[in-house]
Scaffold this motif. Structure first.
Motif, PDB file in Angstrom:
ATOM      1  N   HIS A 286      92.004   4.508  37.894  1.00 37.27           N
ATOM      2  CA  HIS A 286      92.414   3.188  38.367  1.00 37.27           C
ATOM      3  C   HIS A 286      91.195   2.454  38.896  1.00 37.27           C
ATOM      4  O   HIS A 286      90.301   3.077  39.483  1.00 37.27           O
ATOM      5  CB  HIS A 286      93.436   3.296  39.504  1.00 37.27           C
ATOM      6  N   LYS A 287      91.166   1.138  38.713  1.00 38.96           N
ATOM      7  CA  LYS A 287      90.075   0.351  39.283  1.00 38.96           C
ATOM      8  C   LYS A 287      90.044   0.529  40.792  1.00 38.96           C
ATOM      9  O   LYS A 287      91.073   0.477  41.446  1.00 38.96           O
ATOM     10  CB  LYS A 287      90.248  -1.125  38.930  1.00 38.96           C
ATOM     11  N   LYS A 288      88.851   0.782  41.328  1.00 37.18           N
ATOM     12  CA  LYS A 288      88.618   0.985  42.760  1.00 37.18           C
ATOM     13  C   LYS A 288      89.261   2.255  43.320  1.00 37.18           C
ATOM     14  O   LYS A 288      89.353   2.417  44.534  1.00 37.18           O
ATOM     15  CB  LYS A 288      89.071  -0.250  43.561  1.00 37.18           C
ATOM     16  N   GLY A 289      89.709   3.141  42.474  1.00 32.82           N
ATOM     17  CA  GLY A 289      90.311   4.389  42.943  1.00 32.82           C
ATOM     18  C   GLY A 289      89.293   5.510  43.070  1.00 32.82           C
ATOM     19  O   GLY A 289      88.110   5.336  42.788  1.00 32.82           O
ATOM     20  N   ILE A 290      89.779   6.678  43.508  1.00 33.47           N
ATOM     21  CA  ILE A 290      88.937   7.865  43.702  1.00 33.47           C
ATOM     22  C   ILE A 290      88.233   8.241  42.400  1.00 33.47           C
ATOM     23  O   ILE A 290      87.041   8.547  42.383  1.00 33.47           O
ATOM     24  CB  ILE A 290      89.820   9.065  44.157  1.00 33.47           C
ATOM     25  N   VAL A 291      88.983   8.186  41.301  1.00 27.42           N
ATOM     26  CA  VAL A 291      88.435   8.645  40.027  1.00 27.42           C
ATOM     27  C   VAL A 291      87.338   7.700  39.530  1.00 27.42           C
ATOM     28  O   VAL A 291      86.311   8.147  39.014  1.00 27.42           O
ATOM     29  CB  VAL A 291      89.557   8.822  38.974  1.00 27.42           C
ATOM     30  N   GLN A 292      87.533   6.412  39.727  1.00 24.99           N
ATOM     31  CA  GLN A 292      86.482   5.473  39.312  1.00 24.99           C
ATOM     32  C   GLN A 292      85.184   5.758  40.077  1.00 24.99           C
ATOM     33  O   GLN A 292      84.097   5.779  39.508  1.00 24.99           O
ATOM     34  CB  GLN A 292      86.892   4.015  39.563  1.00 24.99           C
ATOM     35  N   GLU A 293      85.335   6.023  41.361  1.00 21.46           N
ATOM     36  CA  GLU A 293      84.181   6.340  42.204  1.00 21.46           C
ATOM     37  C   GLU A 293      83.471   7.603  41.690  1.00 21.46           C
ATOM     38  O   GLU A 293      82.244   7.638  41.559  1.00 21.46           O
ATOM     39  CB  GLU A 293      84.694   6.533  43.642  1.00 21.46           C
ATOM     40  N   MET A 294      84.268   8.618  41.386  1.00 25.27           N
ATOM     41  CA  MET A 294      83.696   9.876  40.885  1.00 25.27           C
ATOM     42  C   MET A 294      82.975   9.673  39.549  1.00 25.27           C
ATOM     43  O   MET A 294      81.874  10.182  39.338  1.00 25.27           O
ATOM     44  CB  MET A 294      84.802  10.919  40.695  1.00 25.27           C
ATOM     45  N   MET A 295      83.619   8.947  38.640  1.00 28.44           N
ATOM     46  CA  MET A 295      83.042   8.742  37.309  1.00 28.44           C
ATOM     47  C   MET A 295      81.757   7.915  37.383  1.00 28.44           C
ATOM     48  O   MET A 295      80.811   8.143  36.649  1.00 28.44           O
ATOM     49  CB  MET A 295      84.057   8.069  36.365  1.00 28.44           C
ATOM     50  N   HIS A 296      81.741   6.962  38.312  1.00 24.50           N
ATOM     51  CA  HIS A 296      80.549   6.143  38.500  1.00 24.50           C
ATOM     52  C   HIS A 296      79.372   7.010  38.974  1.00 24.50           C
ATOM     53  O   HIS A 296      78.260   6.905  38.469  1.00 24.50           O
ATOM     54  CB  HIS A 296      80.840   5.029  39.511  1.00 24.50           C
ATOM     55  N   LYS A 297      79.653   7.885  39.938  1.00 20.56           N
ATOM     56  CA  LYS A 297      78.594   8.758  40.463  1.00 20.56           C
ATOM     57  C   LYS A 297      78.107   9.740  39.404  1.00 20.56           C
ATOM     58  O   LYS A 297      76.928  10.074  39.343  1.00 20.56           O
ATOM     59  CB  LYS A 297      79.100   9.519  41.683  1.00 20.56           C
ATOM     60  N   LEU A 298      79.033  10.197  38.601  1.00 20.49           N
ATOM     61  CA  LEU A 298      78.676  11.135  37.532  1.00 20.49           C
ATOM     62  C   LEU A 298      77.785  10.443  36.494  1.00 20.49           C
ATOM     63  O   LEU A 298      76.790  10.983  36.041  1.00 20.49           O
ATOM     64  CB  LEU A 298      79.957  11.670  36.874  1.00 20.49           C
ATOM     65  N   LYS A 299      78.167   9.218  36.148  1.00 22.78           N
ATOM     66  CA  LYS A 299      77.506   8.544  35.031  1.00 22.78           C
ATOM     67  C   LYS A 299      76.190   7.869  35.427  1.00 22.78           C
ATOM     68  O   LYS A 299      75.231   7.898  34.668  1.00 22.78           O
ATOM     69  CB  LYS A 299      78.470   7.484  34.497  1.00 22.78           C
ATOM     70  N   TYR A 300      76.161   7.283  36.611  1.00 20.93           N
ATOM     71  CA  TYR A 300      74.996   6.466  36.952  1.00 20.93           C
ATOM     72  C   TYR A 300      74.159   6.978  38.114  1.00 20.93           C
ATOM     73  O   TYR A 300      73.081   6.465  38.366  1.00 20.93           O
ATOM     74  CB  TYR A 300      75.434   5.023  37.256  1.00 20.93           C
ATOM     75  N   LYS A 301      74.665   7.939  38.873  1.00 21.47           N
ATOM     76  CA  LYS A 301      73.935   8.362  40.076  1.00 21.47           C
ATOM     77  C   LYS A 301      73.436   9.804  40.001  1.00 21.47           C
ATOM     78  O   LYS A 301      73.072  10.386  41.020  1.00 21.47           O
ATOM     79  CB  LYS A 301      74.826   8.211  41.324  1.00 21.47           C
ATOM     80  N   GLY A 302      73.487  10.371  38.822  1.00 16.64           N
ATOM     81  CA  GLY A 302      72.914  11.710  38.649  1.00 16.64           C
ATOM     82  C   GLY A 302      73.752  12.861  39.173  1.00 16.64           C
ATOM     83  O   GLY A 302      73.274  13.991  39.234  1.00 16.64           O
ATOM     84  N   HIS A 303      75.001  12.597  39.584  1.00 13.80           N
ATOM     85  CA  HIS A 303      75.831  13.668  40.150  1.00 13.80           C
ATOM     86  C   HIS A 303      76.540  14.474  39.057  1.00 13.80           C
ATOM     87  O   HIS A 303      77.754  14.400  38.891  1.00 13.80           O
ATOM     88  CB  HIS A 303      76.850  13.096  41.137  1.00 13.80           C
ATOM     89  N   GLN A 304      75.746  15.282  38.357  1.00 13.86           N
ATOM     90  CA  GLN A 304      76.308  16.064  37.252  1.00 13.86           C
ATOM     91  C   GLN A 304      77.276  17.140  37.721  1.00 13.86           C
ATOM     92  O   GLN A 304      78.104  17.618  36.958  1.00 13.86           O
ATOM     93  CB  GLN A 304      75.176  16.710  36.448  1.00 13.86           C
ATOM     94  N   GLU A 305      77.159  17.531  39.003  1.00 10.94           N
ATOM     95  CA  GLU A 305      78.045  18.583  39.527  1.00 10.94           C
ATOM     96  C   GLU A 305      79.506  18.120  39.517  1.00 10.94           C
ATOM     97  O   GLU A 305      80.425  18.938  39.532  1.00 10.94           O
ATOM     98  CB  GLU A 305      77.604  19.027  40.929  1.00 10.94           C
ATOM     99  N   ILE A 306      79.725  16.804  39.471  1.00  7.31           N
ATOM    100  CA  ILE A 306      81.100  16.289  39.422  1.00  7.31           C
ATOM    101  C   ILE A 306      81.772  16.727  38.118  1.00  7.31           C
ATOM    102  O   ILE A 306      82.888  17.239  38.107  1.00  7.31           O
ATOM    103  CB  ILE A 306      81.120  14.744  39.579  1.00  7.31           C
TER     104      ILE A 306
END
Ligand SMILES: [Zn+2]
Length: 227
Positions: free
Chosen positions: A69-89
């Motif tokens: 969902h927009k602005k939800g927990i999952v969007q936050e997680m996917m953003h960190k995974l994709k753009y912030k280097g958080h591959q552990e997600i």
């Protein structure tokens, strides 16, 4: 003990809500883990992923773990995974989903896990394919080889814009190509991606794989966009 001290001085934050993680919390906090919207697709035969590809690709199995969902927990997680280097997600989500999928009949005859590939240029810029951690965790837990050499991306998808419908279909079909040998004939491929939105990327990946004789396709993703 060392990890505990490390967390004391450099507490990690939750990938969903930014609150600090406790020592035994992994990637997301307990509250986010309870609130995260699960689809339960793997318990539903004609689920939304299967339905999404009706008339496009015949899937043996399809499922997504979360709703996006927009602005939800999952969007936050996917953003960190994709753009912030958080591959552990991705790795954590892979371990999580593998537990759910492990005993399913539909999973047992899968031969290879295939990630949606990034273009080489994008891979160089980002340094990693955001789906890799997810795929490798699934591979390890489900005992299915992870194979990232079969499917390739040929062009930047940007070239799809400003084409008429027929032109666009031609381009989509030529974005991905499969390199295969006789060993890949008749195999069952599990295509994986981070988020399903329109499904057009997964559709064109499937079309490329379907050029290999007698193959079967399944799709598993971390999240699926949801209104
Ligand atoms: Zn949280």
């Amino acid at each position: 003990m060392y990890q505990h001290l490390l967390n004391l001085f450099f507490p990690k934050s939750c990938a969903g809500c930014h609150s600090f993680l406790l020592t035994d919390e992994l990637v997301i906090c307990t509250q986010c883990r309870h609130e995260i919207p699960l689809t339960n697709h793997h318990k539903i035969e004609q689920n939304e992923v299967i339905q999404k590809f009706y008339g496009r690709i015949t899937l043996e199995f399809g499922a997504s773990l979360f709703y996006f969902h927009k602005k939800g927990i999952v969007q936050e997680m996917m953003h960190k995974l994709k753009y912030k280097g958080h591959q552990e997600i991705g790795t954590t989500v892979g371990h999580w989903y593998a537990k759910e999928l492990k005993n399913l009949e539909q999973i047992k005859n899968i031969d290879y896990i295939i990630p949606v590939p990034l273009h080489k240029k994008r891979l160089r810029e980002r340094g990693y394919n955001q789906v890799e951690g997810f795929g490798k965790a699934l591979s390890k837990n489900l005992n299915i080889p992870y194979e990232d050499h079969v499917l390739h991306r040929k062009l930047h998808t940007k070239t799809q814009t400003n084409k008429d419908l027929l032109g666009r279909i031609d381009v989509i079909d030529s974005v991905f190509e499969a390199s295969f040998s006789e060993n890949h004939h008749g195999k069952h491929f599990l295509l994986i991606d981070d988020v399903i939105t329109t499904g057009s990327t997964l559709e064109s990946c499937s079309r490329a794989l379907l050029k290999i004789p007698d193959v079967k396709i399944s799709i598993v993703c971390m999240a699926m966009s949801h209104q």
